[in-house]
Design a protein around this motif. Structure first.
Motif, PDB file in Angstrom:
ATOM      1  N   THR A 254       0.841  -1.182   0.000  1.00  0.00           N
ATOM      2  CA  THR A 254       0.000   0.000   0.000  1.00  0.00           C
ATOM      3  C   THR A 254       0.880   1.237   0.000  1.00  0.00           C
ATOM      4  O   THR A 254       1.916   1.253   0.668  1.00  0.00           O
ATOM      5  CB  THR A 254      -0.892   0.008   1.252  1.00  0.00           C
ATOM      6  OG1 THR A 254      -1.605  -1.219   1.288  1.00  0.00           O
ATOM      7  CG2 THR A 254      -1.851   1.188   1.253  1.00  0.00           C
ATOM      8  N   VAL A 255       0.464   2.233  -0.747  1.00  0.00           N
ATOM      9  CA  VAL A 255       1.205   3.500  -0.710  1.00  0.00           C
ATOM     10  C   VAL A 255       0.308   4.543  -0.062  1.00  0.00           C
ATOM     11  O   VAL A 255      -0.872   4.649  -0.384  1.00  0.00           O
ATOM     12  CB  VAL A 255       1.633   3.951  -2.122  1.00  0.00           C
ATOM     13  CG1 VAL A 255       2.370   5.293  -2.052  1.00  0.00           C
ATOM     14  CG2 VAL A 255       2.506   2.878  -2.764  1.00  0.00           C
ATOM     15  N   VAL A 256       0.865   5.260   0.872  1.00  0.00           N
ATOM     16  CA  VAL A 256       0.107   6.316   1.535  1.00  0.00           C
ATOM     17  C   VAL A 256       0.831   7.634   1.353  1.00  0.00           C
ATOM     18  O   VAL A 256       2.060   7.675   1.244  1.00  0.00           O
ATOM     19  CB  VAL A 256      -0.067   6.042   3.048  1.00  0.00           C
ATOM     20  CG1 VAL A 256      -1.050   4.917   3.271  1.00  0.00           C
ATOM     21  CG2 VAL A 256       1.259   5.754   3.711  1.00  0.00           C
ATOM     22  N   THR A 267       4.210   0.675   2.048  1.00  0.00           N
ATOM     23  CA  THR A 267       4.195  -0.226   3.199  1.00  0.00           C
ATOM     24  C   THR A 267       3.901  -1.629   2.713  1.00  0.00           C
ATOM     25  O   THR A 267       3.386  -1.831   1.614  1.00  0.00           O
ATOM     26  CB  THR A 267       3.113   0.158   4.215  1.00  0.00           C
ATOM     27  OG1 THR A 267       1.874  -0.390   3.774  1.00  0.00           O
ATOM     28  CG2 THR A 267       2.986   1.657   4.370  1.00  0.00           C
ATOM     29  N   LYS A 268       4.193  -2.602   3.541  1.00  0.00           N
ATOM     30  CA  LYS A 268       3.967  -4.009   3.196  1.00  0.00           C
ATOM     31  C   LYS A 268       2.558  -4.455   3.558  1.00  0.00           C
ATOM     32  O   LYS A 268       2.239  -5.631   3.479  1.00  0.00           O
ATOM     33  CB  LYS A 268       4.969  -4.889   3.956  1.00  0.00           C
ATOM     34  CG  LYS A 268       6.396  -4.665   3.560  1.00  0.00           C
ATOM     35  CD  LYS A 268       6.827  -5.633   2.482  1.00  0.00           C
ATOM     36  CE  LYS A 268       8.325  -5.495   2.226  1.00  0.00           C
ATOM     37  NZ  LYS A 268       8.673  -5.886   0.847  1.00  0.00           N
ATOM     38  N   PRO A 349       9.561  -0.353   4.844  1.00  0.00           N
ATOM     39  CA  PRO A 349       8.143  -0.621   4.558  1.00  0.00           C
ATOM     40  C   PRO A 349       7.541  -1.700   5.466  1.00  0.00           C
ATOM     41  O   PRO A 349       6.346  -1.673   5.768  1.00  0.00           O
ATOM     42  CB  PRO A 349       8.173  -1.085   3.098  1.00  0.00           C
ATOM     43  CG  PRO A 349       9.397  -0.487   2.525  1.00  0.00           C
ATOM     44  CD  PRO A 349      10.399  -0.385   3.639  1.00  0.00           C
ATOM     45  N   ALA A 350       8.365  -2.636   5.915  1.00  0.00           N
ATOM     46  CA  ALA A 350       7.838  -3.720   6.767  1.00  0.00           C
ATOM     47  C   ALA A 350       7.575  -3.250   8.192  1.00  0.00           C
ATOM     48  O   ALA A 350       6.932  -3.938   8.975  1.00  0.00           O
ATOM     49  CB  ALA A 350       8.818  -4.888   6.776  1.00  0.00           C
ATOM     50  N   LYS A 351       8.075  -2.089   8.547  1.00  0.00           N
ATOM     51  CA  LYS A 351       7.960  -1.635   9.940  1.00  0.00           C
ATOM     52  C   LYS A 351       6.903  -0.552  10.097  1.00  0.00           C
ATOM     53  O   LYS A 351       6.897   0.175  11.076  1.00  0.00           O
ATOM     54  CB  LYS A 351       9.321  -1.081  10.407  1.00  0.00           C
ATOM     55  CG  LYS A 351      10.455  -2.092  10.335  1.00  0.00           C
ATOM     56  CD  LYS A 351      10.674  -2.732  11.673  1.00  0.00           C
ATOM     57  CE  LYS A 351      11.678  -3.872  11.632  1.00  0.00           C
ATOM     58  NZ  LYS A 351      13.053  -3.445  11.762  1.00  0.00           N
ATOM     59  N   ILE A 352       6.047  -0.416   9.080  1.00  0.00           N
ATOM     60  CA  ILE A 352       5.058   0.656   9.131  1.00  0.00           C
ATOM     61  C   ILE A 352       3.691   0.082   9.473  1.00  0.00           C
ATOM     62  O   ILE A 352       3.317  -1.002   9.010  1.00  0.00           O
ATOM     63  CB  ILE A 352       5.032   1.411   7.784  1.00  0.00           C
ATOM     64  CG1 ILE A 352       6.361   2.169   7.643  1.00  0.00           C
ATOM     65  CG2 ILE A 352       3.857   2.380   7.710  1.00  0.00           C
ATOM     66  CD1 ILE A 352       6.615   2.677   6.270  1.00  0.00           C
ATOM     67  N   HIS A 353       2.977   0.772  10.346  1.00  0.00           N
ATOM     68  CA  HIS A 353       1.649   0.325  10.777  1.00  0.00           C
ATOM     69  C   HIS A 353       0.609   1.286  10.233  1.00  0.00           C
ATOM     70  O   HIS A 353       0.851   2.484  10.170  1.00  0.00           O
ATOM     71  CB  HIS A 353       1.568   0.318  12.308  1.00  0.00           C
ATOM     72  CG  HIS A 353       2.695  -0.408  12.962  1.00  0.00           C
ATOM     73  ND1 HIS A 353       2.582  -1.702  13.415  1.00  0.00           N
ATOM     74  CD2 HIS A 353       3.977  -0.035  13.225  1.00  0.00           C
ATOM     75  CE1 HIS A 353       3.742  -2.093  13.934  1.00  0.00           C
ATOM     76  NE2 HIS A 353       4.604  -1.088  13.836  1.00  0.00           N
TER      77      HIS A 353
END
Lengths: 366, 326
Positions: A254-256, A267-268, A349-353
């Protein structure tokens, strides 16, 4: 050596409801830690399990037996209080022996139990002293000894370390961990407001908030995949940064975009096509932040405060609105000369909530 | 001059005098007697500091000596003389006392009072304090039980004389007896030996309120967690009360106990107002009153005996109170 089940447990004082819908299964040998902000009812819940507070709704079972109306002493539990609650007029030996004397155990049996507990807790030299002649740490050990002597099915700890000074707290925390290891089958429930205690001791953590359970999980589950914004910000220090964002690209990644810092992030976290345009909160832990020169970044702003702690440096970024919590980045090592400079920061990206309406996108269907 | 003005002047003179004493004497000590100059000013300062406490203590020591030590010594000397104070008798008065049946009865009765009254008042006070602690109407119950404290001993004795009246129409005790079918009323205050206990009831009735107030405060001071820990340890309410709560407030119980003991040793009004010391109810203070204005000067000897009896209790009381402060 017991399993506990809390089924729909609730507590109210007259019309005032303080806890509700508490559902929790605790397996034998677990060390469960209740955490939560003060006033969230974590101590009340512990006292309800102990039988010191009446359960006003739902059922509590220990080993399949309904315990709601069983007197505290027959529930097979022992409790260690925050203030130690030692009997000030009794020696250490008598403090530990009191429950057994009340239970009319034989003299030999009592002596054996007390000696065994004293040995485990290194209290053998203090058995004939009064509590007032002991240090805080020793008193806490006596309080634990008083619990061990009874050989309970469930140990309850109510903020046992909060009256100790910092150094002693670490030492006693390790002792409790060792104690747990020495008694792998005993079930323990531990209340604290200290995250480090929770993270280090718990096999599972129960986060309590808003009269109920916010999330249950292993310490790392809570850290890595918090179910909602509250847990995300409660676990970890400094708290997770939350920034407003909008989903602009959906799919397995997902891109925010983050209007405040003019950033864009990948993000993943997978999203569905209909999520496009969804207003979200982007959560990034300070320790996952790193400076970047890339075109995609999470936040760009002026560094307002630099805290160099030696092993890490904490950067506080100025926010657009003064009342908002600052964005914090925790960088390993020493960084100086950053104060007042404009910096771009981002994260893996894997560490984004991502949270929508306060709930993590990973958990929203649960 | 109006009495108000007189009072005001007296207060000003008194307070001003005290301030002036401390200030002036301190000044004299520092400037005149041991001035901090000359060949060895350090030694003079040290000396002045050694004298200073005594300077400040002097007024208190002086009044204690004048109003306490002198009367005790004076009484003792007087107790060695006859009524007119001109014939030295040695310990004649004391020997005469010992030979007197009345004195021995009074001494024995006094011991009974000391055994029964403090124990009774403390026990009931403790029970009432514990039972009323969590009650909604506990505060009202407590104030009612405390009320006799405000009644004078003579007033209380008169009230109880009605309770004990030798008449089923007036006396509560005889009315109760009559209810259970007794035909002729009795006079409780004339039953040998037991009448002492009927008198003690009056003092217990008065002092229970005192014990209750102090012990109730002490019970509230017990950490709630120790009680909860005892609940978890499986103790029943009686075990919690007697093995966890009472030992924790034991020093307070002892202070209450000894305070009432001292009061009991001084009690005189109750016996004087209800039986006048007749029917074998004499105790030392009323016995002393009986001799005060007549006979051979042995009243001072009795006073000394009373003091000697009170003294150990007094010392114990002060020690306990100090221990509690620690």
């Amino acid at each position: 050596m017991a399993e506990l089940k809390l089924n729909d447990v609730a507590k109210s004082y007259g019309p005032i409801n303080v806890l509700r819908d508490i559902d929790l299964d605790i397996a034998e040998g677990e060390l469960i830690v209740f955490v939560g902000p003060s006033g969230c009812g974590k101590s009340t819940l512990l006292r309800m399990i102990a039988g010191l507070e009446k359960i006003t709704g739902g059922t509590l079972t220990i080993d399949g037996v309904r315990m709601n109306d069983v007197p505290p002493s027959q529930r097979g539990i022992a409790m260690v209080f925050q203030s130690y609650a030692l009997y000030p007029h009794m020696s250490v030996r008598d403090n530990m022996a009191f429950a057994l004397k009340i239970a009319k155990k034989s003299r030999a049996e009592i002596d054996a139990a007390v000696t065994r507990a004293a040995k485990v807790l290194q209290l053998e030299d203090y058995l004939d002293r009064l509590p007032k002649a002991l240090s805080g740490g020793q008193r806490q050990r006596v309080a634990i000894g008083r619990a061990i002597v009874r050989d309970p099915k469930v140990y309850l700890f109510d903020e046992p370390l909060s009256n100790l000074d910092a150094a002693l707290r670490v030492a006693t925390r390790i002792e409790i961990a060792q104690l747990k290891e020495a008694m792998p089958n005993s079930t323990m429930i531990y209340v604290t407001h200290d995250q480090v205690e929770a993270m280090t001791l718990a096999s599972r953590i129960v986060v309590l908030a808003n009269k109920g359970i916010a999330q249950v999980g292993t310490p790392l589950e809570l850290y890595e995949t918090p179910r909602n914004e509250f847990v995300a910000q409660f676990i970890g220090s400094p708290a997770m940064n939350l920034m407003a964002g909008e989903v602009i690209e959906t799919g397995p990644e997902t891109v925010v975009c983050l209007p405040e810092g003019a950033g864009t992030l990948a993000t993943k976290i997978p999203t569905r096509p209909e999520d496009k345009g969804l207003q979200v909160k982007v959560g990034i832990r300070p320790e996952d932040m790193r400076p970047t020169e890339d075109a995609t970044f999470a936040y760009q702003g002026e560094v307002e405060i630099v805290e160099a702690l030696g092993e890490v440096t904490q950067l506080y970024f100025r926010r657009g609105t003064p009342e908002a919590d600052p964005v914090i980045a925790k960088l390993p090592g020493i960084h100086t000369g950053l104060r007042g400079r404009s910096l771009k920061i981002t994260a893996d990206p894997a560490k984004i909530h991502l949270f929508a309406n306060g709930v993590s996108l990973l958990h929203r269907d649960a | 001059m109006s009495p108000f003005l007189q009072g005001l002047i007296t207060i000003c003179l008194g307070v001003g005098g005290c301030v002036a004493y401390f200030w002036v004497s301190n000044l004299v000590l520092d400037r005149v007697i041991f001035p901090a100059r000359g060949r060895d000013p350090g030694r003079n300062i040290a000396r002045a500091n050694m004298v200073r406490p005594w300077l400040f203590l002097f007024p208190a020591l002086f009044s204690v000596t004048l109003y306490l030590v002198y009367p005790v010594v004076g009484s003792f000397i007087r107790s060695l003389y006859n009524r007119d104070g001109d014939v030295f008798l040695g310990f004649g008065n004391y020997r005469a006392l010992w030979g007197d049946d009345g004195f021995r009865t009074a001494l024995l009765n006094n011991f009974l009072w000391v055994l029964v009254v403090p124990a009774g008042a403390t026990f009931f006070g403790l029970i009432v304090a514990q039972l009323t602690d969590r009650l909604k109407w506990g505060a009202i119950a407590k104030s009612i039980i405390f009320m006799p404290m405000a009644i004078s001993f003579v007033g209380a004795s008169l009230i109880w004389k009605f309770v004990y009246a030798n008449n089923a129409q007036i006396g509560l005790l005889n009315a109760i007896r009559a209810f259970f079918g007794a035909t002729s009323p009795i006079d409780p205050l004339q039953i040998p030996f037991w009448n002492n206990f009927f008198l003690m009831v009056i003092l217990i009735w008065i002092q229970t309120g005192f014990a209750m107030v102090i012990l109730s405060a002490a019970l509230r001071g017990i950490p709630e967690e120790t009680v909860e820990a005892a609940v978890l340890d499986g103790a029943n309410p009686f075990q919690i009360f007697f093995r966890i709560m009472v030992p924790q407030i034991w020093p307070t119980i002892m202070v209450v106990w000894t305070t009432i003991t001292i009061l009991t040793l001084k009690i005189f009004d109750i016996v004087y107002a209800s039986t006048g010391g007749n029917f074998g109810t004499q105790i030392l203070p009323s016995y002393m009153m009986q001799y005060m204005f007549r006979d051979d000067g042995r009243a001072t000897a009795i006073a000394i005996v009373i003091m000697i009896v009170v003294l150990p209790v007094m010392i114990y009381n002060i020690r306990q109170a100090r221990k509690e402060l620690d």
